[in-house]
Design a protein around this motif. Structure first.
Motif, mmCIF file in Angstrom:
data_model
loop_
_atom_site.group_PDB
_atom_site.id
_atom_site.type_symbol
_atom_site.label_atom_id
_atom_site.label_comp_id
_atom_site.label_asym_id
_atom_site.label_seq_id
_atom_site.Cartn_x
_atom_site.Cartn_y
_atom_site.Cartn_z
ATOM 1 N N GLU A 56 66.260 9.365 49.992
ATOM 2 C CA GLU A 56 67.630 7.721 49.656
ATOM 3 C C GLU A 56 66.658 6.401 50.100
ATOM 4 O OE1 GLU A 56 71.424 9.287 50.702
ATOM 5 O OE2 GLU A 56 71.987 6.910 51.005
ATOM 6 N N ALA A 57 65.753 6.831 51.284
ATOM 7 C CA ALA A 57 65.673 5.604 51.625
ATOM 8 C C ALA A 57 63.931 5.094 51.116
ATOM 9 C CB ALA A 57 64.935 6.355 53.519
ATOM 10 N N ASN A 58 63.565 5.517 50.070
ATOM 11 C CA ASN A 58 62.784 5.583 49.353
ATOM 12 C C ASN A 58 61.221 6.046 50.467
ATOM 13 O OD1 ASN A 58 61.004 5.414 47.348
ATOM 14 N ND2 ASN A 58 60.421 3.024 46.796
ATOM 15 N N VAL A 59 60.972 6.902 51.627
ATOM 16 C CA VAL A 59 60.237 7.266 51.598
ATOM 17 C C VAL A 59 59.344 8.318 51.830
ATOM 18 C CG1 VAL A 59 59.518 7.270 54.131
ATOM 19 C CG2 VAL A 59 61.018 5.649 54.187
ATOM 20 N N TYR A 60 57.825 8.167 51.669
ATOM 21 C CA TYR A 60 56.907 9.826 51.386
ATOM 22 C C TYR A 60 57.360 10.941 52.638
ATOM 23 C CZ TYR A 60 53.768 13.760 51.101
ATOM 24 O OH TYR A 60 53.183 15.433 50.478
ATOM 25 N N PHE A 61 57.381 11.726 52.841
ATOM 26 C CA PHE A 61 57.911 12.862 53.957
ATOM 27 C C PHE A 61 57.468 13.952 53.494
ATOM 28 C CE2 PHE A 61 59.836 16.121 56.832
ATOM 29 C CZ PHE A 61 59.388 15.602 57.457
ATOM 30 N N GLU A 62 56.425 14.370 54.542
ATOM 31 C CA GLU A 62 55.718 15.977 54.436
ATOM 32 C C GLU A 62 56.299 16.786 55.602
ATOM 33 O OE1 GLU A 62 51.803 15.477 52.674
ATOM 34 O OE2 GLU A 62 51.119 16.157 54.764
ATOM 35 N N PHE A 63 55.674 17.602 55.498
ATOM 36 C CA PHE A 63 55.714 18.610 56.854
ATOM 37 C C PHE A 63 55.007 19.243 56.538
ATOM 38 C CE2 PHE A 63 60.746 19.920 56.812
ATOM 39 C CZ PHE A 63 61.054 19.434 57.434
ATOM 40 N N SER A 64 53.342 18.963 57.193
ATOM 41 C CA SER A 64 51.888 19.439 56.841
ATOM 42 C C SER A 64 52.142 20.515 57.565
ATOM 43 C CB SER A 64 51.194 18.357 57.481
ATOM 44 O OG SER A 64 51.616 17.088 56.894
ATOM 45 N N ALA A 65 50.729 21.247 57.292
ATOM 46 C CA ALA A 65 50.171 22.473 57.531
ATOM 47 C C ALA A 65 50.191 22.173 58.862
ATOM 48 C CB ALA A 65 48.854 22.763 56.354
ATOM 49 N N PRO A 489 53.843 26.163 53.474
ATOM 50 C CA PRO A 489 53.714 26.169 52.527
ATOM 51 C C PRO A 489 53.859 27.598 51.468
ATOM 52 C CG PRO A 489 51.251 24.936 54.419
ATOM 53 C CD PRO A 489 52.879 25.439 55.088
ATOM 54 N N GLY A 490 54.627 28.249 52.614
ATOM 55 C CA GLY A 490 54.810 29.383 51.582
ATOM 56 C C GLY A 490 56.184 29.545 51.046
ATOM 57 N N ILE A 491 56.851 28.796 51.111
ATOM 58 C CA ILE A 491 58.213 27.971 50.234
ATOM 59 C C ILE A 491 57.715 26.987 49.434
ATOM 60 C CG2 ILE A 491 60.329 27.096 51.154
ATOM 61 C CD1 ILE A 491 59.279 29.864 53.041
ATOM 62 N N PRO A 492 58.784 27.335 48.539
ATOM 63 C CA PRO A 492 58.970 26.521 46.808
ATOM 64 C C PRO A 492 58.979 25.312 46.822
ATOM 65 C CG PRO A 492 60.214 28.887 46.982
ATOM 66 C CD PRO A 492 59.687 28.845 48.046
ATOM 67 N N ILE A 493 59.674 24.874 47.972
ATOM 68 C CA ILE A 493 59.779 23.744 48.217
ATOM 69 C C ILE A 493 59.214 22.359 49.319
ATOM 70 C CG2 ILE A 493 62.316 22.270 49.379
ATOM 71 C CD1 ILE A 493 63.785 24.604 49.039
ATOM 72 N N ASP A 494 58.905 21.626 49.456
ATOM 73 C CA ASP A 494 57.573 20.488 49.909
ATOM 74 C C ASP A 494 59.707 19.711 50.808
ATOM 75 O OD1 ASP A 494 59.202 18.711 48.376
ATOM 76 O OD2 ASP A 494 56.998 18.297 46.869
ATOM 77 N N GLY A 495 58.752 19.047 51.742
ATOM 78 C CA GLY A 495 59.289 17.748 52.755
ATOM 79 C C GLY A 495 60.434 16.389 51.940
ATOM 80 N N MET A 496 60.601 16.487 50.522
ATOM 81 C CA MET A 496 60.958 15.954 49.589
ATOM 82 C C MET A 496 61.814 16.298 49.346
ATOM 83 S SD MET A 496 59.657 12.824 50.201
ATOM 84 C CE MET A 496 60.569 11.677 49.167
ATOM 85 N N GLY A 497 61.800 17.429 49.178
ATOM 86 C CA GLY A 497 63.444 18.587 48.820
ATOM 87 C C GLY A 497 62.374 18.789 47.388
#
Ligand code: SF4
Ligand code: SF4
Length: 619
Positions: A56-65, A489-497
């Motif tokens: 919604e905020a148009n921000v790229y977000f990730e849980f990095s390794a 990284p073992g989950i099939p969802i990234d930080g953007m959902g």
């Protein structure tokens, strides 16, 4: 607060925010385009919120390794002209340090803020280290807010410094500041529009020795210029009450000072520091000249105090400086208002107007040792390991290197499955060391799925290459559990959902040449015990992947378990194996009877453990 208010609040509105919520609002108002982290308390809520609102905020977000990767993602993106954000807990900076140290040399074309949450008194960490050392070592400016409003406001200021000097900056919070709530007046916020930048090769991004020497010289000059800014910064201010006693305080420690001074109506001058590296030498010099005695109040290490002592010595100022160095204040742990008041009394005989000093500390609180949740799959893994070791009648003491996560709780009796612990991923590296330095002692080490991706892979490669022998149990509970349930990284969802490739631990482990790899559901206790025995007999590195989802993400499956777990009192022989050996908190012995309470998650492990089948499932 309602998470939507973080985006919807208009300029000038007042909201009751957690420190970590204020941090999110601050970076959004500042126009951040990209954020990256590895979760770690006390900063975790920032990632949890960004995970929900990034789109919604148009921000790229990730849980990095891991934190090093997060810093690399944020720094390279900032070199394209974007405004970026990375955040972590204090120990995460150790992981990030290798790249972070060089980021100040390379600089940023846009701007970059790194929020680091320190943990005085180690409420949720393995040590109490002070991030301000890193700022000094790396020559990176550092800010220390004291409350949620300051967190938000300082973020704006810090980004401006980053922009102006093309340098990454650090915002250092502490547990109390990250987790305190307070009124925050919001500024203007508009949805981010800058999704991409442009990388321009200016020839200054590769610190080969010849270039690094020039970069270091430039950095030192830059810091000298920034010191001038810090001397005049509105984040550093003197509250002059015409007294002879002065207090220099920063960050969360300032709050204790403010409380003590207000509640006891003390006449002291205060220098409140929010921009503490580079240290504002001229401002501090003036404060020292205007006071007879000065107390420096800061958590954790006496860094401001040492800088203050140096300024007094440099300018030959006749002032007594107190703090941790002369034991006026304790060197370790979080402060309290009483600690500050008692320190001030050592300087000057202020009347003690406190109604009931130490009132809270006199309340006898029940002890609440941390324990694995009812029905936690890790308990089954530990129970099975203990059973396997006991049944093999091993003469030598077994070694159990553990790692950072819920499974650290395996240290507790009756399992005692953690007797060596250092840092993220270190269970594997230390197992290599034990393998080479001990003879015949069984080694079973434990690591979680997220921690394995974070720092467990390189030492496992090391283990194979150097022909070590130990059993590594990868407790894959399908989430980063201890920090609240973030993806990895073992989950099939990234930080953007969004859907994301799920990295297979099994395939990865096999790919580096490990031939003994067994995947097992740890709730199948008997199978698990047999696999442990096989693994211990294997001559090499053996890996057991104990895969079962954490209760945090398994709520639906738990609800669907329509049966109840019951104890047939006629069959129970009171061996107490369920209470003493399995030790699930839902099983109790009350008035000589084994009972199972309401918080039972119906994992069924106790039904396997009971030797007389007294514990059973009942539809
Ligand atoms: S089924 Fe047994 S082991 Fe599992 S949560 Fe309930 S009482 Fe504990
Ligand atoms: S393990 Fe079974 S038999 Fe032993 S005390 Fe528990 S319920 Fe009773």
């Amino acid at each position: 607060m309602n998470i939507n208010e973080l985006l919807d609040s208009k300029e000038g509105e007042k909201r009751f925010m957690l420190g970590n919520e204020a941090a999110v609002r601050g970076v959004l108002e500042s126009g951040v385009s990209l954020a990256a982290t590895y979760p770690g308390t006390p900063s975790s809520e920032i990632g949890d919120i960004l995970f929900k609102i990034a789109k919604e905020a148009n921000v790229y977000f990730e849980f990095s390794a891991n934190e090093k990767v997060a810093i690399e993602v944020a720094t390279s993106a900032a070199s394209t002209g974007l405004r970026t954000f990375s955040f972590m807990k204090h120990v995460g900076v150790n992981v990030a340090a290798d790249s972070f140290m060089t980021s100040a040399y390379i600089g940023v074309e846009g701007s970059m803020l790194v929020l680091v949450a320190d943990d005085p008194s180690t409420f949720s960490s393995q040590n109490e280290q002070d991030t301000r050392h890193f700022a000094r070592q790396a020559n990176i400016p550092l800010f220390e807010p004291s409350n949620p409003q300051e967190i938000k406001d300082f973020i704006h200021y810090a980004y401006d410094i980053s922009d102006k000097f093309n340098i990454p900056v650090i915002l250092r919070t502490t547990t109390r500041v990250s987790h305190m709530r307070g009124i925050v007046e919001t500024g203007s916020y508009a949805k981010n529009t800058k999704t991409y930048g442009e990388y321009k090769d200016n020839g200054l991004h590769v610190p080969v020795p010849e270039a690094a020497r020039v970069m270091h010289k430039n950095l030192v000059e830059k810091i000298s210029d920034i010191r001038e800014v810090s001397n005049k910064s509105p984040l550093n201010k003197i509250i002059d009450n015409g007294a002879e006693i002065g207090i220099i305080a920063s960050g969360g420690a300032y709050n204790y000072v403010a409380d003590v001074v207000r509640q006891n109506n003390l006449k002291v001058n205060i220098l409140k520091l929010g921009f503490t590296h580079p240290y504002p030498e001229e401002l501090v010099r003036k404060f020292l000249e205007d006071n007879r005695e000065v107390l420096v109040v800061e958590e954790v290490d006496p860094l401001n105090e040492i800088e203050t002592l140096a300024i007094a010595g440099k300018y030959n100022i006749n002032v007594k400086i107190h703090g941790k160095r002369d034991n006026t204040l304790p060197e370790i742990f979080e402060y309290t208002p009483d600690i500050i008041f008692e320190a001030l009394q050592k300087l000057s005989s202020f009347d003690d107007k406190r109604k009931e000093p130490n009132q809270l500390s006199e309340i006898a609180l029940p002890s609440r040792p941390a324990t694995l949740c009812s029905g936690c799959p890790h308990r089954a893994s530990y129970y099975a390991a203990r059973e396997a070791i006991n049944s093999l009648n091993l003469d030598l003491e077994s070694i159990h290197p553990s790692d950072i996560g819920c499974y650290t709780l395996g240290i507790a009796p009756p399992y005692k499955m953690a007797n060596y612990l250092m840092s993220m991923g270190a269970s594997v590296g230390t197992s290599c060391g034990f393998s080479k330095s001990t003879k015949d002692q069984p080694i079973i080490s434990f690591i979680g799925d997220s921690t394995f991706f974070h720092a467990g892979i390189p030492p496992l490669i090391n283990a194979v290459h150097n022909k070590t022998k130990f059993t590594l149990v990868i407790l894959d509970n399908r989430i980063t559990a201890m920090t609240g349930g973030q993806t990895n990284p073992g989950i099939p969802i990234d930080g953007m959902g969004d859907e994301a490739p799920e990295i297979s631990i099994e395939a990865l482990v096999k790919s580096i040449g490990i031939n003994f790899v067994k995947k097992v559901n740890p709730l199948n206790v008997k199978e698990m015990i047999n696999i442990y025995k096989e693994a211990l007999a294997y001559d090499g590195v053996s890996v057991i992947i104990a895969k079962y989802p954490c209760n945090l993400i398994n709520k639906q499956a738990i609800r669907e378990r329509k049966y109840k777990i019951k104890v047939d009192q006629d069959k129970c022989v009171h061996c107490n194996i369920c209470v003493n050996n399995l030790a699930c908190p839902s099983i109790n012995e009350i008035d000589g009877k084994i009972t199972i309470d309401q918080v039972c998650n119906k994992c069924g492990v106790c039904t396997e453990v009971c030797p007389t089948n007294a514990i059973h499932k009942e539809e």
